[in-house]
Design an enzyme around this catalytic site. Structure first.
Site, short mmCIF file in Angstrom:
data_model
loop_
_atom_site.label_atom_id
_atom_site.label_comp_id
_atom_site.label_asym_id
_atom_site.label_seq_id
_atom_site.Cartn_x
_atom_site.Cartn_y
_atom_site.Cartn_z
NE ARG A 190 -3.71 -0.15 2.38
CZ ARG A 190 -4.49 0.10 3.44
NH1 ARG A 190 -4.49 -0.72 4.48
NH2 ARG A 190 -5.27 1.15 3.44
CD GLN A 214 -5.03 5.01 7.06
OE1 GLN A 214 -4.18 4.77 6.21
NE2 GLN A 214 -5.81 4.07 7.55
CG ASP A 225 -13.05 2.12 6.14
OD1 ASP A 225 -12.35 2.15 5.11
OD2 ASP A 225 -12.64 2.49 7.25
CE LYS A 269 -9.59 3.19 1.88
NZ LYS A 269 -9.01 4.12 2.86
NE ARG A 274 -11.58 -2.84 1.98
CZ ARG A 274 -11.46 -2.26 3.15
NH1 ARG A 274 -11.92 -1.04 3.33
NH2 ARG A 274 -10.89 -2.90 4.15
NE ARG A 316 -13.37 -1.52 7.17
CZ ARG A 316 -13.59 -1.48 8.49
NH1 ARG A 316 -14.64 -2.08 9.00
NH2 ARG A 316 -12.78 -0.82 9.28
#
Ligand code: S3P
Length: 425
Positions: free
Chosen positions: A120, A167, A312, A339, A343, A385
């Site tokens: 990431r 973040q 999220d 992420k 996703r 998730r």
């Protein structure tokens, strides 16, 4: 592997574990405060444990006491050079926010993470921290972890982030505590503001002008803090109940910070029946009980401006869209590609296996419902998730839904399956 069967409805009263974002910040600010803090209701997920392990390796005493953890803060400059490599596990929040704090320390730190985290982007925090005066390097010209940080005295900067990311914002604000002058972060759309609120709670208010926030150096004082329930964990149960006529669910003491409640707004826009009762506050965060009655949902357009408020929750929102009548279009969500997994690609591929008409857009998803869902074998991509969103999808599907590699759920929500069993009828 997790095996899910179709259910009739969701019924009952429940609570969800403490908010993950708030928990990370509580541990971090307590560690760099002067004096003791008592933290209750922290997330029990592995991500938050990664933060705790990192601060123990930095010389902070963190001990279980009563209902929570007592943290003996050592002030801004009390951390010790770690003997070992700091392991953030799967947690982007741990690695990025901790980088901000380590940038202000006059010692060497090496930060790594699991296979997903090492892929990431970290240059989004490394670049501003370098501009502030820290030495930060990483793999592939500083883009990826492991990161090597040699911190020291920092200068304040004004930084414009191209993406709305709490973040990035938080890493820079935390580094700003160590800077000789003011530090300002400007983001395109306001992201979750837990760091700003918690800095004020620990005695260091920040200044906000629109989507710009400014921090100065200062002293934090240890505090008592009770973390509210995580709306991002609640979201799986909200969708399960909201999309099933006949369901009735109460989720008590959920964090309702307006920068996090986009999922409630979009579900209501889709025709969901969600009410809020017992509004209150905990620390500097709003809380309340959610009362959800099942309904037939309608497809909707998700405005890109709301995306940071539900970033999220998009995997489980895609499940709601698959059950809703008509087309749902989610745009402005390109961040989902970086992420814990990609996703957008993961949800498109796995929902398609269950019969959903879904198309991956360059920055989002287009989904046409309602779907006659069929259970089958699906992947989690080792992303908590994705695993939970597919489990919720399985509650509405004929036959068995088998979610491979489901242990990753423990990253944010260790009690997910047992709570699901309690409220599934
Ligand atoms: C988080 C911010 C968001 C979110 C993540 C937690 C935080 O990430 O997706 O799960 O606690 O600050 P970005 O800031 O990268 O959007």
């Amino acid at each position: 592997m997790l095996i899910i069967h179709k259910i009739g409805k969701i019924f009952g009263t429940m609570t969800v574990p403490g908010d993950k974002s708030i928990s990370h910040r509580a541990v971090m600010l307590a560690a760099i405060s002067k004096g003791k803090s008592m933290l209750e209701g922290l997330s029990d997920g592995q991500d938050c444990l990664s933060t705790i392990h990192c601060f123990r390796a930095l010389g902070i005493d963190i001990i279980p006491k009563g209902q929570g953890l007592e943290i003996a803060g050592k002030g801004l400059y009390g951390l010790q050079e770690p003997l070992e490599i700091l392991d953030a596990g799967n947690s982007g929040t741990t690695m990025r926010l901790l980088s901000g704090i380590l940038a202000g320390q006059n010692f060497l730190s090496i930060l790594t993470g699991d296979q997903s985290l090492r892929q990431r982007p970290m240059d989004r925090v490394a670049l501003p921290l370098k501009q502030m005066g820290a030495h930060v390097d990483g793999r592939v010209a500083g883009k990826y972890a492991p990161l090597v940080i040699r911190g020291g005295t920092l200068q304040g900067i004004t930084w414009q982030t191209p993406v709305a990311s709490a973040q990035i914002k938080s890493a820079i604000l935390l580094a700003g505590l160590y800077a000789t002058d003011q530090t300002t972060v400007q983001e395109p759309i306001l992201s979750r503001d837990h760091t700003e609120r918690m800095l004020a709670h620990f005695g260091m208010p920040v200044e906000r002008r629109g989507t710009a926030v400014t921090v100065s150096s200062g002293i934090l004082e240890g505090q008592y803090l009770k973390v509210p329930g995580d709306i991002s964990s609640a979201a799986f149960f909200i969708v399960a109940a909201a999309a099933q006529p006949g369901s009735q669910l109460v989720i008590k003491n959920v964090g309702l910070n307006p920068t996090r409640t986009g999922i409630i707004d979009v579900l209501c826009q889709m025709g969901a029946d969600i009410k809020i009762d017992n509004r209150s506050s905990s620390g500097s965060e709003e809380t309340g009980d959610l009362i959800i009655q099942g309904a037939t949902l309608q497809g909707t357009e998700v405005n890109p401006k709301i995306v940071p408020r539900l970033i999220d929750e998009i995997p489980v929102l895609a499940v709601a869209a698959a059950l809703a009548q008509g087309v749902t279009r989610i745009k402005g969500a390109a961040e989902l590609k970086v992420k814990e997994s990609n996703r957008l690609a993961a949800m498109a591929s796995e929902l398609r296996k269950m019969g959903v008409k879904i198309c991956e857009l360059p920055d989002g998803l287009e989904i046409e419902g309602p779907t006659n869902l069929r259970g089958t074998a699906v992947n989690s991509y080792h992303d908590h998730r994705i695993a939970m969103a597919m489990a919720i999808c399985g509650l509405f599907a004929q036959g068995e839904t088998m979610i491979a590699d489901s242990a990753c759920i423990d990253i944010s929500f260790p009690g997910f399956y047992s709570l699901l069993r309690q409220v599934a009828r």
